[in-house]
Write a protein that holds these residues in place. Structure first.
Motif, PDB file in Angstrom:
ATOM      1  N   ALA A 114       0.840  -1.212   0.000  1.00 45.59           N
ATOM      2  CA  ALA A 114       0.000   0.000   0.000  1.00 45.59           C
ATOM      3  C   ALA A 114       0.873   1.259   0.000  1.00 45.59           C
ATOM      4  CB  ALA A 114      -0.921  -0.018   1.216  1.00 45.59           C
ATOM      5  N   LEU A 115       1.969   1.236   0.756  1.00 42.17           N
ATOM      6  CA  LEU A 115       2.841   2.419   0.814  1.00 42.17           C
ATOM      7  C   LEU A 115       3.521   2.683  -0.530  1.00 42.17           C
ATOM      8  CD1 LEU A 115       4.416   1.847   4.357  1.00 42.17           C
ATOM      9  CD2 LEU A 115       2.991   3.800   3.690  1.00 42.17           C
ATOM     10  N   HIS A 116       3.982   1.592  -1.188  1.00 38.10           N
ATOM     11  CA  HIS A 116       4.615   1.754  -2.509  1.00 38.10           C
ATOM     12  C   HIS A 116       3.632   2.360  -3.495  1.00 38.10           C
ATOM     13  CE1 HIS A 116       7.735  -1.587  -1.597  1.00 38.10           C
ATOM     14  NE2 HIS A 116       8.266  -0.395  -1.423  1.00 38.10           N
ATOM     15  N   LYS A 124       0.933   4.764 -10.152  1.00 36.99           N
ATOM     16  CA  LYS A 124       0.682   3.527  -9.387  1.00 36.99           C
ATOM     17  C   LYS A 124       0.300   2.369 -10.315  1.00 36.99           C
ATOM     18  CE  LYS A 124      -4.130   4.034  -8.352  1.00 36.99           C
ATOM     19  NZ  LYS A 124      -5.214   4.164  -7.432  1.00 36.99           N
ATOM     20  N   LEU A 125       0.589   1.149  -9.833  1.00 36.55           N
ATOM     21  CA  LEU A 125       0.349  -0.026 -10.662  1.00 36.55           C
ATOM     22  C   LEU A 125      -1.092  -0.509 -10.556  1.00 36.55           C
ATOM     23  CD1 LEU A 125       3.552  -2.027  -9.635  1.00 36.55           C
ATOM     24  CD2 LEU A 125       3.280  -0.463 -11.552  1.00 36.55           C
ATOM     25  N   GLY A 126      -1.769  -0.085  -9.504  1.00 33.79           N
ATOM     26  CA  GLY A 126      -3.127  -0.622  -9.287  1.00 33.79           C
ATOM     27  C   GLY A 126      -3.070  -2.040  -8.758  1.00 33.79           C
ATOM     28  N   THR A 127      -2.146  -2.314  -7.848  1.00 33.87           N
ATOM     29  CA  THR A 127      -2.041  -3.683  -7.312  1.00 33.87           C
ATOM     30  C   THR A 127      -3.266  -3.989  -6.457  1.00 33.87           C
ATOM     31  OG1 THR A 127      -1.017  -3.230  -5.156  1.00 33.87           O
ATOM     32  CG2 THR A 127       0.474  -3.342  -7.055  1.00 33.87           C
ATOM     33  N   THR A 128      -3.380  -5.242  -6.080  1.00 30.05           N
ATOM     34  CA  THR A 128      -4.500  -5.650  -5.227  1.00 30.05           C
ATOM     35  C   THR A 128      -4.207  -5.334  -3.761  1.00 30.05           C
ATOM     36  OG1 THR A 128      -3.547  -7.846  -5.005  1.00 30.05           O
ATOM     37  CG2 THR A 128      -5.130  -7.543  -6.798  1.00 30.05           C
ATOM     38  N   LYS A 129      -3.034  -4.823  -3.490  1.00 30.46           N
ATOM     39  CA  LYS A 129      -2.573  -4.479  -2.124  1.00 30.46           C
ATOM     40  C   LYS A 129      -2.599  -5.685  -1.186  1.00 30.46           C
ATOM     41  CE  LYS A 129      -3.594   0.410  -2.378  1.00 30.46           C
ATOM     42  NZ  LYS A 129      -4.823   1.064  -2.695  1.00 30.46           N
ATOM     43  N   ARG A 130      -2.365  -6.855  -1.764  1.00 31.06           N
ATOM     44  CA  ARG A 130      -2.347  -8.067  -0.943  1.00 31.06           C
ATOM     45  C   ARG A 130      -0.930  -8.410  -0.470  1.00 31.06           C
ATOM     46  NH1 ARG A 130      -7.374  -7.109  -1.560  1.00 31.06           N
ATOM     47  NH2 ARG A 130      -8.831  -8.784  -2.007  1.00 31.06           N
ATOM     48  N   GLY A 131       0.045  -7.584  -0.821  1.00 31.29           N
ATOM     49  CA  GLY A 131       1.416  -7.837  -0.368  1.00 31.29           C
ATOM     50  C   GLY A 131       2.201  -8.757  -1.288  1.00 31.29           C
ATOM     51  N   ILE A 132       1.667  -8.969  -2.488  1.00 29.89           N
ATOM     52  CA  ILE A 132       2.275  -9.944  -3.409  1.00 29.89           C
ATOM     53  C   ILE A 132       3.693  -9.501  -3.809  1.00 29.89           C
ATOM     54  CG2 ILE A 132       2.017 -11.087  -5.661  1.00 29.89           C
ATOM     55  CD1 ILE A 132      -0.273 -11.764  -3.650  1.00 29.89           C
ATOM     56  N   GLY A 133       3.821  -8.285  -4.321  1.00 30.86           N
ATOM     57  CA  GLY A 133       5.128  -7.811  -4.793  1.00 30.86           C
ATOM     58  C   GLY A 133       6.174  -7.824  -3.677  1.00 30.86           C
ATOM     59  N   PRO A 134       5.882  -7.213  -2.518  1.00 32.77           N
ATOM     60  CA  PRO A 134       6.875  -7.221  -1.441  1.00 32.77           C
ATOM     61  C   PRO A 134       7.242  -8.636  -0.963  1.00 32.77           C
ATOM     62  CG  PRO A 134       5.309  -5.448  -1.085  1.00 32.77           C
ATOM     63  CD  PRO A 134       4.788  -6.248  -2.248  1.00 32.77           C
ATOM     64  N   ALA A 135       6.293  -9.565  -0.970  1.00 30.90           N
ATOM     65  CA  ALA A 135       6.631 -10.931  -0.525  1.00 30.90           C
ATOM     66  C   ALA A 135       7.581 -11.590  -1.523  1.00 30.90           C
ATOM     67  CB  ALA A 135       5.359 -11.764  -0.360  1.00 30.90           C
ATOM     68  N   GLY A 298     -14.176  -6.926 -10.015  1.00 38.42           N
ATOM     69  CA  GLY A 298     -13.237  -7.897  -9.435  1.00 38.42           C
ATOM     70  C   GLY A 298     -13.886  -8.789  -8.389  1.00 38.42           C
ATOM     71  N   THR A 299     -13.628 -10.105  -8.508  1.00 36.33           N
ATOM     72  CA  THR A 299     -14.114 -11.091  -7.536  1.00 36.33           C
ATOM     73  C   THR A 299     -13.569 -10.743  -6.157  1.00 36.33           C
ATOM     74  OG1 THR A 299     -13.707 -12.727  -9.261  1.00 36.33           O
ATOM     75  CG2 THR A 299     -14.174 -13.595  -7.084  1.00 36.33           C
ATOM     76  N   ASN A 300     -12.353 -10.227  -6.204  1.00 38.76           N
ATOM     77  CA  ASN A 300     -11.557 -10.089  -5.015  1.00 38.76           C
ATOM     78  C   ASN A 300     -11.639  -8.678  -4.431  1.00 38.76           C
ATOM     79  OD1 ASN A 300      -9.529 -10.589  -3.249  1.00 38.76           O
ATOM     80  ND2 ASN A 300      -8.175 -11.505  -4.762  1.00 38.76           N
ATOM     81  N   THR A 301     -11.493  -7.694  -5.299  1.00 45.95           N
ATOM     82  CA  THR A 301     -11.383  -6.311  -4.828  1.00 45.95           C
ATOM     83  C   THR A 301     -12.638  -5.502  -5.145  1.00 45.95           C
ATOM     84  OG1 THR A 301     -10.416  -5.697  -6.940  1.00 45.95           O
ATOM     85  CG2 THR A 301      -8.871  -6.270  -5.188  1.00 45.95           C
TER      86      THR A 301
END
Ligand code: IMP
Length: 425
Positions: A114-116, A124-135, A298-301
């Protein structure tokens, strides 16, 4: 060689769950090989609809061993919530195997995501903010924590201290946030998750290969899609893993020769969530129609998806990088009411006709679609179960798509229910 891969050929949300369901009868193992709970698989089984983010869809069938492969990133809190949801609806999760080598997503990964995004502002990339990239970044930095680390408290704490030694500097010095206490987090994860996750941690490689060696069918279930692939997608507007079929090799621990059927799932039009180039995007009433009729949220978001016409240039590229042996088309019925349908057969880039995905992405940003326009069928296809029942205009559309893609379309779906599909070529 009974390994089958289901892979998205566009920007995700193609409806992969529908075909996973159709193939499930013959499968003994269904393994996810990448991504995490950024995915959202909707499965309609009998009268019931299930929305799964992390657990492989195979969990819904008694005869299948569902496997979370080493290439997946696992939020243990989400896994437990999904497990509880499934159990409360009478679905046993006892058979679920989670690779000990899969990496954990922990709350600080979500905070960083979320901070990135906030830091990127308009870019911004429009990520799902689920922490995927940082993990996945921690995994590459060798600062990741693996699922198996949960089984040894000392190792878990030690690794958490090392990871947070790095991450806390970023949180406090770059983003001006509070540091995360490694021991408090370790206490929380171990007390809340270990009992529920621990019994599932296992050797996914052995499960998959034992099945393959016995001649049983294994389905490798891709999440996201080809054009969200970290290497082959529209970088940087991509996810941080390799959804392409080859990703199954690294993310589930099989060799290329174990994969003999590669099914590319394509929607009869295109959707995308988040930022990034999208040559056939529609900003008109037809685009709104596709969102409304196709329920493109989105199913998720819950985010509204961007919509556009079918892009054969993308599909030809997807056929190449995945080695598709066939294509399964979804949501054909969503085009039912349109007076005409369009297929993007090539791009116009700076006045030249380009039939293959341009290698330089800046060209893709300048690409405008060259369409072939066909008459719509304006007929309700939701009851079609045999190709002979199709109106001629729908047959012509499928024939044209198949010729443009260069890979047989074997199946097409006309609604969410299990019975709503027909075999094509
Ligand atoms: P991330 O995977 O959350 O890092 O997001 C990166 C990009 O992939 C964003 O554009 C997301 O919207 C997109 N994305 C991630 N997962 C999915 C999915 O399951 N369907 C569609 N788009 C996705």
């Amino acid at each position: 060689m009974p390994g089958t891969v289901i892979v998205g050929t566009q920007w995700g949300d193609e409806g992969k769950g529908k075909f996973t369901d159709l193939l499930s009868k013959e499968m003994s193992v269904v393994a996810r090989y990448q991504g995490g709970h950024n995915a959202g698989h909707t499965l309609v089984v009998g009268e019931e609809t299930f929305k799964l983010q992390l657990t492989p869809s195979g969990v819904l069938y008694d005869h299948i061993v569902p496997v979370i492969g080493n290439g997946v990133v696992v939020d243990p809190f989400v896994l437990l919530k999904e497990k509880e949801m499934l159990e409360s609806r009478g679905i046993s999760t006892r058979r679920l195997v989670v690779s000990g080598n899969a990496h954990l997503i922990l709350p600080y990964h979500q905070q960083l995501d979320a901070l990135h995004e906030r830091h990127l502002g308009k870019s911004k990339l429009g990520t799902t903010k689920r922490g995927i990239g940082p993990a996945y970044a921690d995994k590459s930095m060798r600062l990741g924590i693996r699922v198996q680390d949960l089984l040894d408290e000392d190792i878990f704490r030690e690794k958490l201290h090392a990871a947070l030694g790095h991450t806390n500097k970023i949180l406090t010095k770059v983003f001006n946030r509070l540091a995360v206490d490694p021991d408090e987090l370790a206490d929380r994860v171990l007390s809340e998750c270990l009992d529920g996750v621990g019994p599932h941690i296992g050797d996914s490689i052995d499960v998959i290969h034992t099945a393959l060696e016995a001649g049983q069918h294994v389905l490798f279930e891709g999440a996201q899609a080809t054009f969200l692939d970290l290497d082959h997608g529209t970088y940087p507007f991509v996810t941080s893993s390799n959804p392409i079929a080859g990703g199954a090799c690294a993310g589930a621990g099989v060799g290329p020769k174990d994969l003999n059927r590669i099914i590319g799932i394509a929607k009869a039009y295109v959707t995308r969530v988040g930022s990034g180039p999208f040559p056939t995007e529609l900003f008109d009433a037809v685009g709104d129609h596709l969102v409304d009729v196709g329920r493109e949220f989105g199913t998720n978001t819950g985010r509204r998806r961007r919509t556009g016409w079918f892009d054969a240039v993308m599909l030809r590229h997807a056929a190449r990088v995945n080695g598709l042996t066939e294509v399964a088309l979804t949501k054909l019925d969503i085009l039912d009411q349109l007076a005409e349908v369009k297929i993007c057969v090539a791009y116009d880039i700076d006045g030249s006709r380009v039939e293959h995905m341009p290698y330089h992405q800046s060209e893709l940003h300048r690409a405008t679609p060259i369409y072939e326009t066909m008459p719509g069928w304006q007929t309700d296809l939701s009851h079609v179960t045999e190709p002979d029942q199709l109106p001629d205009a729908a047959k012509a559309y499928l024939d044209r798509l198949q010729t443009e893609i260069g890979v047989p379309i074997t199946l097409a779906s006309t609604g969410p229910a299990r019975s709503q599909f027909f075999h094509w070529s």
